[in-house]
Design a protein around this motif. Structure first.
Motif, mmCIF file in Angstrom:
data_model
loop_
_atom_site.group_PDB
_atom_site.id
_atom_site.type_symbol
_atom_site.label_atom_id
_atom_site.label_comp_id
_atom_site.label_asym_id
_atom_site.label_seq_id
_atom_site.Cartn_x
_atom_site.Cartn_y
_atom_site.Cartn_z
ATOM 1 N N THR A 182 0.830 -1.202 0.000
ATOM 2 C CA THR A 182 0.000 0.000 0.000
ATOM 3 C C THR A 182 0.866 1.255 0.000
ATOM 4 N N LEU A 183 1.967 1.227 0.741
ATOM 5 C CA LEU A 183 2.909 2.349 0.708
ATOM 6 C C LEU A 183 3.491 2.529 -0.697
ATOM 7 N N LYS A 184 3.837 1.408 -1.324
ATOM 8 C CA LYS A 184 4.390 1.470 -2.679
ATOM 9 C C LYS A 184 3.362 2.016 -3.662
ATOM 10 N N ASP A 185 2.118 1.539 -3.560
ATOM 11 C CA ASP A 185 1.065 2.016 -4.459
ATOM 12 C C ASP A 185 0.794 3.506 -4.242
ATOM 13 N N GLN A 226 5.100 4.404 13.970
ATOM 14 C CA GLN A 226 4.461 3.089 14.040
ATOM 15 C C GLN A 226 4.963 2.131 12.964
ATOM 16 N N LEU A 227 5.894 2.589 12.138
ATOM 17 C CA LEU A 227 6.364 1.777 11.021
ATOM 18 C C LEU A 227 7.614 0.994 11.389
ATOM 19 N N GLY A 228 7.754 -0.170 10.737
ATOM 20 C CA GLY A 228 8.969 -0.952 10.899
ATOM 21 C C GLY A 228 10.121 -0.306 10.156
ATOM 22 N N GLU A 229 11.293 -0.890 10.273
ATOM 23 C CA GLU A 229 12.493 -0.274 9.706
ATOM 24 C C GLU A 229 12.395 -0.084 8.197
ATOM 25 N N LEU A 264 9.637 2.332 7.357
ATOM 26 C CA LEU A 264 10.013 3.690 7.751
ATOM 27 C C LEU A 264 10.875 4.336 6.671
ATOM 28 N N ALA A 265 11.831 3.575 6.142
ATOM 29 C CA ALA A 265 12.686 4.110 5.083
ATOM 30 C C ALA A 265 11.858 4.461 3.851
#
Length: 215
Positions: A150-153, A192-195, A198-199
């Motif tokens: 979803t972040l990528k989209d 709240q994001l993982g590593e 987060l990047a």
């Protein structure tokens, strides 16, 4: 304006209204009643064309060929079907069985847009929706790969929309306004994001911050 064009525009308006609903919300009663009335009256359906009466070809004259309407009929049928079924899909989230239909409806809105500027604005609307979905996925039991995608989209829709607007409306305030709103939506999620996520989110923020004009 032809009747087919008017029906296409009505379908597009209804899809737009549904797309702009907030996640978890529902269509208003007035919208449901208006759509129901139009469906019952046939205003959102395509009327079959009268069969063509064959004529004897004149000497030395080629018979005119009718342009196939299959692709147009398919697009209109898909849009109409999505308008009706969107009542069940507008609040679908990544991982839900109806989520692919929600994404297909968004793609239809983009394809039915009249020009590149409108397509760009709709791409940015999709990016905002992806940000809302990311916020909803955080802390859920299914976030994992769905959150990554979803972040990528979200970034892909943003870049596609910005690219279109920069070509057609390079000085449009919509770009700056989008960057500001999206920054406000994404930045609170960072803690709240993982590593890896987060990047990804920080890279996205760097990109949209560069879109805003200096004060």
């Amino acid at each position: 304006m032809s009747s087919a064009r008017r029906r296409r525009d009505r379908v597009l308006v209804h899809l737009t209204e549904l797309h702009e609903l907030p996640l978890g919300g529902g269509p208003e009663a007035a919208f449901k009643e208006r759509l129901r009335a139009e469906l019952l009256s046939g205003r959102l359906t395509l009327e079959p064309e009268a069969p063509e009466v064959p004529e004897a070809p004149a000497k030395g004259r080629r018979r005119a060929r009718r342009r196939p309407l299959l692709s147009q009929l398919a697009a209109m049928g898909l849009a109409a079907a999505m308008t009706v079924s969107s009542f069940a899909t507008y609040q679908a989230m990544p991982g839900d069985s109806l989520y692919p239909l929600k994404r297909a409806a968004e793609s239809t809105l983009v394809r039915l847009s009249t020009d590149d500027a409108e397509r760009g604005r709709r791409e940015l609307d999709s990016a905002k929706t992806r940000a809302e979905e990311v916020a909803s996925l955080l802390g859920s039991s299914v976030e994992g790969p769905l959150l990554d995608k979803t972040l990528k989209d979200m970034e892909e829709s943003t870049r596609a929309g910005i690219s279109r607007l920069e070509r057609t409306e390079p000085r449009s305030p919509k770009i700056k306004n989008f960057a500001r709103d999206q920054k406000e939506a994404v930045k609170p999620m960072l803690t709240q994001l993982g590593e890896a996520q987060l990047a990804q989110a920080e890279g996205y923020l760097d990109y949209i911050e560069g879109l805003a004009e200096p004060e």
